[in-house]
Design an enzyme around this catalytic site. Structure first.
Site, PDB file in Angstrom:
ATOM      1  N   HIS A 203       0.812  -1.223   0.000  1.00 14.94           N
ATOM      2  CA  HIS A 203       0.000   0.000   0.000  1.00 14.94           C
ATOM      3  C   HIS A 203       0.848   1.278   0.000  1.00 14.94           C
ATOM      4  CE1 HIS A 203       0.560   0.201   4.409  1.00 14.94           C
ATOM      5  NE2 HIS A 203       0.263   1.466   4.273  1.00 14.94           N
ATOM      6  N   GLU A 241       6.426   5.460  13.615  1.00 15.43           N
ATOM      7  CA  GLU A 241       5.014   5.568  14.005  1.00 15.43           C
ATOM      8  C   GLU A 241       4.930   5.850  15.498  1.00 15.43           C
ATOM      9  OE1 GLU A 241       2.364   2.630  11.798  1.00 15.43           O
ATOM     10  OE2 GLU A 241       4.172   1.474  12.140  1.00 15.43           O
ATOM     11  N   ASP A 260       7.526  -6.965   8.868  1.00 12.32           N
ATOM     12  CA  ASP A 260       6.312  -6.179   8.632  1.00 12.32           C
ATOM     13  C   ASP A 260       6.570  -4.999   7.695  1.00 12.32           C
ATOM     14  OD1 ASP A 260       3.615  -5.439   9.093  1.00 12.32           O
ATOM     15  OD2 ASP A 260       4.183  -4.047  10.686  1.00 12.32           O
ATOM     16  N   HIS A 265       7.599  -2.305   2.380  1.00 15.15           N
ATOM     17  CA  HIS A 265       7.420  -0.848   2.326  1.00 15.15           C
ATOM     18  C   HIS A 265       8.748  -0.077   2.188  1.00 15.15           C
ATOM     19  CE1 HIS A 265       3.430  -1.858   3.292  1.00 15.15           C
ATOM     20  NE2 HIS A 265       3.486  -1.805   4.598  1.00 15.15           N
ATOM     21  N   LYS A 361       7.658   1.324  16.039  1.00 18.18           N
ATOM     22  CA  LYS A 361       6.388   1.732  16.634  1.00 18.18           C
ATOM     23  C   LYS A 361       6.675   2.446  17.951  1.00 18.18           C
ATOM     24  CE  LYS A 361       3.515  -1.604  14.322  1.00 18.18           C
ATOM     25  NZ  LYS A 361       2.880  -0.712  13.354  1.00 18.18           N
TER      26      LYS A 361
HETATM   27  C1  BG6 Z   1       1.318  -1.934   7.480  1.00 21.11           C
HETATM   28  C2  BG6 Z   1       1.963  -2.563   8.670  1.00 21.11           C
HETATM   29  O1  BG6 Z   1       1.606  -2.657   6.321  1.00 21.11           O
HETATM   30  O2  BG6 Z   1       1.790  -0.587   7.344  1.00 21.11           O
HETATM   31  C3  BG6 Z   1       1.633  -1.765   9.918  1.00 21.11           C
HETATM   32  O3  BG6 Z   1       1.488  -3.900   8.821  1.00 21.11           O
HETATM   33  C4  BG6 Z   1       2.027  -0.309   9.743  1.00 21.11           C
HETATM   34  O4  BG6 Z   1       2.302  -2.318  11.051  1.00 21.11           O
HETATM   35  C5  BG6 Z   1       1.469   0.255   8.438  1.00 21.11           C
HETATM   36  O5  BG6 Z   1       1.491   0.404  10.832  1.00 21.11           O
HETATM   37  C6  BG6 Z   1       2.034   1.625   8.160  1.00 21.11           C
HETATM   38  O6  BG6 Z   1       1.378   2.193   7.058  1.00 21.11           O
HETATM   39  P1  BG6 Z   1       1.071   3.734   6.983  1.00 21.11           P
HETATM   40  O7  BG6 Z   1       0.460   3.933   5.636  1.00 21.11           O
HETATM   41  O8  BG6 Z   1       0.132   4.036   8.117  1.00 21.11           O
HETATM   42  O9  BG6 Z   1       2.376   4.450   7.153  1.00 21.11           O
END
Ligand code: BG6
Length: 510
Positions: A203, A241, A260, A265, A361
C-alpha cells in the site's frame, strides 16, 4: 498508473484542459475477508472514492466472502454504519465530512454476501457457478490463507481466462516470512495462473507522495546530475510511528518490525529513490529497474542491523504500556518493534553510499520520509573563514506531511559574510487539489485496468527477502534492545550511524 485520466492536477494561475476520465472496465470484485478490518477501513472507502470520481462501470459488482455468517442486507447495513462512523472518527485513514448518498448508494446496491469457509471446496464451486466475465479476487485475509485460496480458485477453474475476460488475484502482505517461504508461495500460486494475473499489493505504492518521487527525479533536469555517489554522502529512509501494536499482537508476535515493514514498504521507498530511470513508464520497464536495484542490495550483515522493542513510556503526554504488556504478546517476547539497518548497493551509482533504514512503533514522532545528505562542495571560499558550512539535505516528506524540502546555506543579513541554513519547501497542498484518498484507490483502479506498475513482481519480492535473510537468521535467538515508548529508538541505532560519522536526524528535524 493511468497517466491519461488523472483529474487531480491543477496548475495555479494556468488554465488547463482536463483529461477525460476513463471508467474502469466492467468487473466483479470478490473480497475474501469481507467482514475484516481492511475491507471496512480501506477497501470500502477506496471504492466509494472511485464511485465519487465516476470511475466504476455500471455493471461493477462486489461479492463479499467471509467465514462468519451474514446476509446481503446485513453486510450492506454493517458497511453503511461503518462508512457513516468515519465522519466523526478522526483517527481513521478516511474522514470525510459527509458520505455522499449517491456515491455510497452506487456501492451499496452492488454488494452481495456469501458465507464460506476458505478451506471448503463448496465455497469455490459455489462461486464458480455465480461468476462470469472479468473477476478480481481480493485476498483481504491472514497470510496463511493466501496459498490455500489460490489453490482452491485454480482447482475450481476460477482463474481460467477465456473469451477475453480477465481473472486477477490481489494478494496482501506479508508475502512470505523469509526467502524460502516467499519462493514457495510464488511457486505455488504460479501453478494456478500466470504472473500477469497476480497483483501483490504494497500500500506504500498507493501513496501519491511515493509515486511522485519518480516524477521529481525523472521529469526535472535539476536533480539528476547530483543523484550519484560523487555528490550524495548518505541516505536516510525512516518510517516512524507513534502507535503501538494495538490489537495486532497475535499477528505481530511472529512477524516483528523487520518482516512487517522492511522487504516491502521500506524497500519500495528505496527503489523509488535509488533505481535507475526506466526507459518508459510501462509496468515492465519500471518493474525491471526496481528488480535490478533490489538485486544489487548486498545481503545485510547482522552487524549492520539493530533491533529494539518498546518498553513503557509516554506518548503525547499519556503513559503507555510496553510491548510485552500488550494483548496477545508474550511476557518475555523478543519480537522487535524497531529496526535500523545499514544497506549497501552494489552498482556504480551507489557503491560506497550508505543507505540507512529505520522503522519503529511507539516512537517520538509519526514521520515517513527520505533524506538525501549532499556532500559539501569539494573546494569552497568559505573554508577557513570560521563560519560553519552545513551540509545540504534534500527531504522527501511522504507522510503525514507531504512535500519536498531542500535545506541549504545562505548569507545571514548583516555586515559579515556569515552563513545560515535555510529551507526551500514545497507542499503538495499548495499546488494540487487534494483528492480524497485512503491510498487504495489507484491500486484497485490499476488492477481493474490491468496496470501492474505499482504491484510487486515475484522476482523483486524474492530478492528483497534474500537481502534481509541473513539478519532474520541471526535474529532467531538474539536479544532485543529496549527503548522507551515515545523516544527516538534504541541507543544501538545511534551507534550504528556514529561508526560512520553520521547521525539520524531527529524525527521531524528540519
Ligand atoms: C502496514 C503494517 O503494512 O503498514 C503496519 O502492517 C504499519 O504495522 C502500516 O502500521 C504503516 O502504514 P502507513 O500507511 O500508516 O504508514
Amino acid at each position: 498508473m493511468d497517466q491519461s485520466s488523472d483529474p487531480k492536477v491543477s496548475e495555479p494561475g494556468k488554465a488547463i484542459a482536463k483529461a477525460p476520465i476513463t471508467k474502469a472496465p466492467a468487473c466483479t470484485l470478490v473480497i475474501f475477508g469481507a467482514g475484516g478490518d481492511l475491507t471496512k477501513r480501506l477497501l470500502m472507502p477506496a471504492l466509494y472514492n472511485l464511485a465519487l470520481g465516476a470511475l466504476l462501470d455500471d455493471s461493477f459488482r462486489i461479492v463479499g466472502v467471509d467465514h462468519n455468517p451474514n446476509t446481503d442486507a446485513g453486510w450492506r447495513q454493517d458497511l453503511s454504519d461503518t462508512m457513516q462512523s468515519f465522519t466523526t472518527d478522526r483517527t481513521s485513514e478516511f474522514h470525510p465530512t459527509r458520505i455522499d448518498p449517491k456515491a455510497w448508494g452506487f456501492i451499496r446496491e452492488r454488494l452481495s454476501f456469501r458465507q464460506g469457509d476458505f478451506a471448503a471446496p463448496e465455497t469455490f464451486s459455489g462461486l464458480a457457478g455465480a461468476l462470469t466475465g472479468n473477476v478480481i479476487f481480493y485476498l483481504a485475509v491472514s497470510a496463511r490463507f493466501f496459498g490455500p485460496i489460490v489453490d482452491a480458485l485454480g482447482e475450481a477453474g476460477l482463474l481460467k481466462e477465456s473469451d477475453g475476460a480477465f481473472r486477477r488475484v490481489v494478494i496482501e502482505k506479508p508475502f512470505g516470512s523469509d526467502l524460502d517461504s516467499a519462493r514457495a508461495l510464488n511457486a505455488r500460486i504460479l501453478k494456478q495462473g500466470g504472473e500477469n494475473q497476480f497483483f501483490r499489493i504494497d500500500h506504500f505504492l498507493g501513496k501519491e507522495t511515493v509515486q511522485s518521487i519518480l516524477a521529481i527525479r525523472f521529469a526535472n533536469g535539476l536533480l539528476g546530475p547530483v543523484w550519484h555517489r560523487d555528490h550524495i554522502d548518505h541516505v536516510e529512509i525512516s518510517a516512524a510511528e507513534t502507535i503501538g501494536v494495538e490489537a495486532r499482537g497475535a499477528f505481530y508476535e511472529p512477524t516483528g518490525a523487520l518482516r512487517d515493514m522492511v522487504p516491502n514498504h521500506l524497500f519500495q521507498l528505496l527503489c523509488m529513490v535509488a533505481m535507475e530511470a526506466p526507459a518508459t513508464l510501462d509496468a515492465e520497464a519500471v518493474r525491471d529497474e526496481k528488480a535490478r536495484l533490489i538485486q544489487a542490495v548486498r545481503p545485510i550483515q547482522p552487524k549492520d542491523a539493530v533491533r529494539g522493542q518498546y518498553a513503557a513510556g509516554q506518548e503525547h503526554g499519556h503513559a503507555v504500556p510496553g510491548y510485552r504488556e500488550e494483548p496477545n504478546v508474550a511476557k518475555d517476547s523478543r519480537t522487535e518493534t524497531y529496526v535500523a539497518l545499514k544497506l549497501s548497493i552494489d552498482n556504480p551509482r551507489w557503491d560506497v553510499v550508505p543507505f540507512y533504514l529505520r522503522t519503529g512503533k511507539r516512537m517520538a514522532g509519526r514521520v515517513t520520509e527520505i533524506v538525501l545528505h549532499i556532500k559539501p562542495p569539494a573546494q569552497s571560499p568559505f573554508a577557513g573563514t570560521g563560519t560553519a558550512v552545513a551540509p545540504d539535505t534534500l527531504r522527501f516528506r511522504i507522510d503525514p506531511e507531504q512535500g519536498l524540502d531542500i535545506a541549504m546555506n545562505a548569507k545571514r543579513p548583516g555586515p559579515r559574510m556569515d552563513l545560515g541554513q535555510v529551507t526551500a519547501a514545497f507542499d503538495y497542498g499548495d499546488f494540487f487539489h487534494e483528492t480524497p484518498s485512503v491510498g487504495y484507490e489507484t491500486l484497485l483502479y490499476d488492477c481493474m485496468i490491468g496496470d501492474a506498475t505499482l504491484f510487486q513482481r515475484a522476482d523483486s519480492i524474492e530478492s528483497a527477502w534474500a537481502a534481509v535473510d541473513p539478519v532474520l537468521e541471526a535474529w532467531a535467538d538474539a536479544p532485543v534492545e529496549p527503548y522507551a515508548a515515545g523516544s527516538a529508538g534504541p541507543a544501538g541505532a545511534e551507534a550504528l550511524l556514529a561508526h560512520q560519522g553520521h547521525r539520524w536526524l531527529a524525527l521531524g528535524e528540519g
